[in-house]
Design an enzyme around this catalytic site. Structure first.
Site, short mmCIF file in Angstrom:
data_model
loop_
_atom_site.label_atom_id
_atom_site.label_comp_id
_atom_site.label_asym_id
_atom_site.label_seq_id
_atom_site.Cartn_x
_atom_site.Cartn_y
_atom_site.Cartn_z
N CYS A 1 0.85 -1.20 0.00
CA CYS A 1 0.00 0.00 0.00
C CYS A 1 0.88 1.24 0.00
CB CYS A 1 -1.03 -0.02 1.13
SG CYS A 1 -0.44 -0.35 2.80
N SER A 2 0.95 1.96 1.13
CA SER A 2 1.66 3.24 1.11
C SER A 2 2.24 3.57 2.47
CB SER A 2 0.68 4.34 0.69
OG SER A 2 -0.46 4.32 1.53
#
Lengths: 218, 209
Positions: free
Chosen positions: B113-114
């Site tokens: 994801c991030s």
């Protein structure tokens, strides 16, 4: 789950494109989508793994064609719809049509600093000894859960070395389903050639953070 | 061709407007239902646009370059050490600092994801969240560094940290030569965001006035 979000090692053709002097947000709607998502965590009551699953659990073509904050928005809408906080006809109409559901808490501007400072620590009390120690060789399990997991595909079934112990942390695979089930968390490091074969770069080592139930002795 | 380009641009523009309208309507629904307070939303945005960003991390690095005891605390247990400068909380609950040397270069990614250490670096840039970085960083980090316009000697080992849990990794870059006797404030001006992710190096003394 085997989603488009699990990108490690996938052969994407494009270069990384840094943007000089990049702003924090690129549009007003990104600001609002970011803030709504953070603020709704309180009345919504979901945890970070539920949020991640709501974002990643969508067809690859959708995941790959939406921008980052469009995915946040889609994930938020799903979480709210599942709990009846908003309804599909309200999103369609763009205005409230039904009474609000009672919520335990909301975020006021007075509470913002404390909420951010508190964060969401995932470390929990140690209740059993760690199965592995620094330097142990371990193999990641070959698993393919249909639900949320934080074991990326590119390390599954590979042998690495335990480099760090982080204590006991909430287990995301079960937390996404509402059960914390805390476990020992390790940094496991893999050689480039182990992960990518003869094409791998022998001067590269890559690690993931892996919960105990992802691992077996090697 | 011109007509097509124009249509394409127009298409992008209306898509953006659609999203803009959708977000605005959603905020109205949530506000009228009493779930969110627009003043709290404004404060969240202001916090990450003006207060929490890579200047925080630069101060941490500058202190570590200046104060050997702080550097030891940072590398030993980064979360409380970073907390000494007042940086803590969301997406930085459990931070590990990793040190670059001539022999070892660290790079941080989140392939799933991030994940990114917000209290010290703020919100992640678009490239960090993009498919090319997330896919390439773990397999071809030297190729990523080339995309950023620099290369490391073959003899330097590259260590990539994929942030798959709630541990957030923070790179302590090497102090540039020729900065002996510099104040922490001056040193902080050399520290770039990318040097704390591992996709860049600090500025050299001649690059800052």
């Amino acid at each position: 789950m085997e989603g488009a979000h699990d990108m490690g090692g996938v052969a994407w053709s494009g270069p990384v494109l840094p943007e000089p002097d990049e702003p924090v947000f690129h549009a007003e709607w990104e600001r609002r989508a970011f803030a709504i998502t953070l603020a709704m965590g309180m009345p919504g009551g979901w945890n970070i793994d539920m949020s991640r699953f709501a974002r990643e659990n969508r067809p690859p073509e959708e995941y790959l064609s939406k921008s980052y904050y469009e995915i946040w928005l889609a994930g938020l809408e799903r979480l709210m719809l599942e709990r009846g906080l908003v309804t599909a006809d309200e999103i369609e109409a763009g205005k409230p049509l039904h009474p609000a559901k009672p919520v335990a808490r909301t975020l006021s501007s007075d509470g913002v600093a404390a909420m951010l400072h508190r964060g969401g620590p995932t470390q929990r009390e140690v209740r059993s000894p760690a199965l592995f120690a620094v330097g142990n060789r371990v193999r990641t399990k070959m698993i393919h859960p249909p639900t949320h997991t934080r074991l990326p595909r590119y390390v599954r079934g590979h042998v690495g070395v335990v480099e760090l112990l982080h204590g006991v942390h909430v287990f995301p695979d079960s937390n996404a389903l509402g059960q914390e089930n805390p476990q020992w968390l390790y940094t496991v490091t893999f050689d480039g050639r182990e992960l990518w074969g003869p094409d791998g770069d022998a001067s590269v080592k890559t690690s993931v953070d892996a919960w105990e139930s992802y691992l077996e002795p090697a | 061709m011109t007509g097509h380009d124009h249509d394409h641009h127009h298409h992008d523009h209306s898509e953006l407007s659609e999203t803009e309208l959708r977000v605005r309507a959603l905020e109205t629904i949530l506000t009228e239902k009493g779930y969110v307070d627009p003043a709290a939303l404004d404060l969240l945005i202001e916090t990450y646009e003006t207060r929490v960003g890579p200047r925080n991390g630069a101060r941490v690095v500058a202190r570590a370059w200046s104060d050997p005891a702080f550097r030891a605390r940072l590398l030993g247990d980064a979360t409380p050490a970073i907390g000494e400068l007042g940086y803590a909380g969301r997406q930085g609950e459990h931070i590990v600092a990793v040190e670059n040397t001539h022999q070892l270069h660290n790079m941080v990614v989140c392939t799933l994801c991030s994940c990114y250490p917000w209290p010290v670096l703020g919100l992640p840039p678009v490239w960090y969240k993009s498919a090319p970085y997330r896919s390439k960083a773990v397999k071809d980090p030297r190729g990523v560094l080339a995309d950023f316009g620099f290369e490391l000697p073959d003899s330097t080992e590259i260590r990539v940290w994929d942030s798959t849990a709630e541990i957030r990794y923070f790179v302590l870059p090497m102090r540039p030569a020729g900065t002996e006797g510099w104040s922490e404030q001056r040193l902080a001006d050399l520290v770039t965001r990318d040097s704390m992710i591992g996709t860049g190096l600090p500025k050299q003394p001649h690059e800052v006035a």
